[in-house]
Structures are given as structure tokens and as C-alpha cells.
Write a protein that holds these residues in place. Structure first.
Motif: not given
Length: 450
Positions: A183-189, A332-336, A359-366
Motif C-alpha cells: 500500500t502506498a500514497g499518491g495516485e496509481g501504482i 499512464p501518468e499514474n503508472v510509475n 512487488q508493486t505498490s497501489i495508492c490508498g495510504a497517506e
């Protein structure tokens, strides 16, 4: 296959009440590594309600369930980490233990339930080949080392990290490739280029106690520890920036009363780095500095080094597959996806030594990860959207006779060791010995490598 995929995604959406309730349940009941028994009981009940046969890890928390297509093909593992951190100043921590999910692992486990619900829909595995193993694993965070050492001494665990411990128990023996979504901050993945590994170090300086006003009668173990940390700090300019070496000791026992010279002082640290070779080389230098500092003060020193985590490497083909799926869900701008390596550590690194992973990280946290401001801002994204992404990924990997998964497994086979080979390599890291010998002729011998 598009029709089948949509049915699976609809099943995830239909399970969102279960998934979001699970996120709150686990957030409100955080438990550090190898103590996740409430989480274990909760997840077991949830999996059983969904119709799965649960295979438990044994005398530690953790379990797995499986969905099998009935057709030959690779076995894909999807991990969800169960453990919390301990941050007593976090506003939502457990008031008794200080535990809090300030890294979002509970959201991973909630997402597992969404995936599990989808794979139990009628005909879920039609058109797929191979199988999926959903694994709820303990103890990713490398904390409470004294407690984990006690578990080792009791013979309950062999390794400090949950995934490596699961590896030693045979839970990954028949798995071919593995993934996990943080789980990550920001937007997207997001997806980075891998991360550091580490050695876990405990140093106990042994001096001689005396009245503090008569220090000439004692040997100050605290001064020896301070000198050792200064010596290690003086080595920092020799660390190569490309190897991302990190050394960050803390004193866990620095004496008991102010009017007595401390005779026992304990230091804990990690020695992190980007390759196992760099970690081993720089750790020997730090050990030499610590042993030399102890000898300079007339102390002795007991050093204990244990494997923490291996550096994490991602399969390029697997990473591209993860990106391809991400682009079907996010602009595309939210796929980093970058090649920048992180300097933190995870036991997914150990898994990457025996099989292809990503391993990837998807938005949802802050807020700051591992900090007092961390929280789940958007539970739907952190859990339900994460589950949908992982369902899309597993279908992409296992459809068309699991063509993409087979390609991933076939790439770079020489990079991967068998579990037995890897555990043997890990065991070579262990060092536990007294490092200073004072000889009768006045010479001093230092012993700081295995």
C-alpha cells in the motif's frame, strides 16, 4: 477470457463489504511479527467461510489456501503480510502494546480475501492453467529482535523473517513465481527496481563494574560501545555509494544506575546493502571496528550476526507483465515503474533468490510510512482496487496455457537457487562468538569473522 475476467472482477466488487470490514478489523487489532495470533484466527475463519481448506504454518502464525485450475502449469504465490510495527506515539496504536499497522500490511491481507472470494466463484479457473496459492505470512518487519532471538533459542523459529521461515518449512517448495502488492500514497501504482538486503547485528560489550567515582577500578562498557560506533562512523566514507550501504546502530542497554560503571552494554543494528557481496564485505569492516574498540578499552565483545534479508531483485519479464496489467487500470501518468532501487529491506528479497518475483505498490495510504501520520486514506483503493489488480495480473499470467507465467519461469534460471541451496547460503552468514582474546604475553587477538 475477457468475459471470465469481468466475472472475477465483479466477484471482488461483490466481496467489498467483507474486504473493507477485514481492513478495519485488522487495523484495530495490530500485532507485531510472530505474535499475529488474533489476525491468524480471523483470517482462517474468513478463508473457511469462503469455502477454502486452510493449511496452517504450525507453531507460528500464518497459513495458505489454494485455487487449482486442474490443468498443468506454474503455481503463482500471492502474499499478504500480517504483521504490524510498534510505534507507541502513533495516535491509533494499541494503547497496551504500541502496535500499529503504519506500513499497511493489514490492507494486503484484506485484499487477499477479495482475491479468495473471486477464485471461489463458479468456473473461476476455467481457461487458466496452473494454480494460485494465497499466503498470509507473518513477520516481515525486522523488529523486536530480542523476542525473535528467544524464539530461535526455543527452537520455534529458525529465521528472523516470516517468508524465509515459511521457506524453511516447505511452504514455497512447489511455488514457481510470486508477487505481492504493498500500500502506498499518491495516485496509481508504483514499482521500483528492487531494494537492499541486510545482516542483523547484536553486539554485547562486556566490561567491569565499579563505583562511578572510582572509575579506575572498572572497565566502562558504555565507553567501548561509544568508541565502536565512532569507529564505524569513520568507515562511512569508504562505503561505495553505488552499493547503498547503510549502518544505523542503537544502544538497547546502556547501564542501569548513574553511579555505577556499566559492565554490560548492548547495541543492535542492521548492515544494509545492495548486494550480498557488499553486505558481507562491509559487515566484516564494521565487526573489525567494533572488536578493535572493545580491545582499546580492555573490554570483551560478543558479536551475533544473523541473516536479515537478501537484496530484492525483480524479474524483468514479470515486471513488464505487471506494468502491462497496470496500464489497463490506470492512466499512464499514474503508472510509475522505475529502475531506482530502494534502500530499505524486505524478506521478499529472500523469495527473489529462489524464484521470479515482482512487488508493486497501489495508492490508498497517506502520511509517512513507519511514522505517526500514517493511515489508510482510501480503504477501497488500498484493498478492493488492489485485489482487482491482482486478479487481473493472475489471469494475465495463467491464461492461454499460462504462456506469460511460463515465459517468466523460463527466464534466467541460473539466477535462482533451490530452497536447500539458498538456506545453506543463509546459514553461512551466522556468526556468534566472543571477539577479543587477551594473551599472557600482552598481545591481543581479534576474532570477528567466521
Amino acid at each position: 477470457m475477457e468475459v471470465k475476467l469481468q466475472a472475477l472482477l465483479d466477484a471482488v466488487e461483490n466481496s467489498k463489504d467483507r474486504v473493507l470490514a477485514a481492513e478495519r478489523q485488522m487495523w484495530n487489532n495490530p500485532e507485531p511479527g510472530f505474535k499475529e495470533w488474533k489476525t491468524h484466527a480471523f483470517l482462517k475463519q474468513q478463508f473457511e467461510e469462503l469455502g477454502y481448506q486452510v493449511t496452517e504454518a504450525g507453531n507460528i502464525p500464518g497459513m495458505y489456501v489454494e485455487a487449482d485450475s486442474g490443468r498443468p502449469g506454474p503455481k503463482l504465490a500471492i502474499f499478504g503480510e500480517m504483521d504490524s510495527l510498534v510505534i507507541p506515539t502513533h495516535p491509533e496504536c494499541d494503547p497496551e502494546t504500541g502496535a500499529v499497522h503504519a506500513c499497511g500490511h493489514h490492507a494486503q491481507c484484506a485484499a487477499l480475501l477479495g482475491i479468495a472470494a473471486a477464485l471461489k466463484t463458479p468456473g473461476a479457473m476455467d481457461g487458466l492453467s496452473g494454480s494460485v496459492r494465497l499466503i498470509a505470512v507473518p513477520a516481515e518487519e525486522g523488529i523486536e529482535l530480542e523476542f525473535r532471538q528467544s524464539l530461535r533459542e526455543q527452537g520455534i523459529i529458525r529465521y528472523l523473517g516470516g517468508k524465509l521461515e515459511f521457506m524453511s518449512r516447505g511452504i514455497l517448495d512447489d511455488v514457481d513465481l510470486a508477487t505481492m502488492v504493498h500500500t502506498a500514497g499518491g495516485e496509481g501504482i508504483n514499482c521500483i527496481g528492487g531494494s537492499n538486503g541486510c545482516i542483523v547485528k547484536t553486539a554485547t560489550f562486556l566490561g567491569k563494574s565499579s563505583h562511578a567515582a572510582s572509575a579506575s577500578n572498572g572497565i566502562n562498557a558504555l565507553y567501548a560501545a561509544n568508541l565502536a560506533m565512532q569507529a564505524a562512523n569513520s568507515l562511512r566514507e569508504t562505503f561505495k555509494e553505488s552499493e547503498t550501504i547503510r549502518f544505523h546502530p542503537i544502544i538497547t542497554n546502556g547501564g542501569t544506575v548513574v553511579n555505577a560503571i556499566p559492565d554490560t552494554v548492548s547495541v543492535e543494528s542492521y548492515l544494509r546493502g545492495g548486494t550480498m557481496e557488499a553486505i558481507d564485505r562491509e559487515n566484516k569492516k564494521v565487526n573489525r571496528a567494533f572488536a578493535g574498540a572493545a580491545a582499546a578499552m580492555g573490554c570483551n565483545l560478543v558479536l551475533k550476526d544473523l541473516h536479515g534479508y537478501a537484496p530484492q531483485y525483480f524479474s524483468p519479464v514479470f515486471k513488464q507483465a505487471a506494468k502491462d496489467v497496470a496500464l489497463t487500470m490506470f492512466p499512464p501518468e499514474n503508472v510509475n515503474f522505475t529502475e531506482n532501487r530502494g534502500v530499505g529491506c524486505t524478506d521478499m528479497g529472500d523469495v527473489s533468490c529462489i524464484m521470479p518475483i515482482v512487488q508493486t505498490s497501489i495508492c490508498g495510504a497517506e502520511g509517512a510510512g513507519h511514522g505517526i501520520t500514517y493511515r489508510i486514506k482510501d480503504p477501497y483503493n488500498a484493498c478492493v482496487l488492489s485485489a482487482k489488480y491482482q486478479v487481473r495480473l493472475l489471469v494475465h499470467l495463467l491464461c492461454e496455457d499460462a504462456a506469460v507465467a511460463r515465459q517468466i519461469v523460463a527466464e534466467e534460471p541460473e539466477r535462482y537457487m533451490t530452497v536447500a541451496e539458498y538456506l545453506a547460503k543463509v546459514d553461512q552468514t551466522e556468526f556468534d562468538d566472543q571477539t577479543v582474546t587477551y594473551n599472557e604475553d600482552g598481545t591481543v587477538a581479534l576474532h570477528f569473522v567466521k
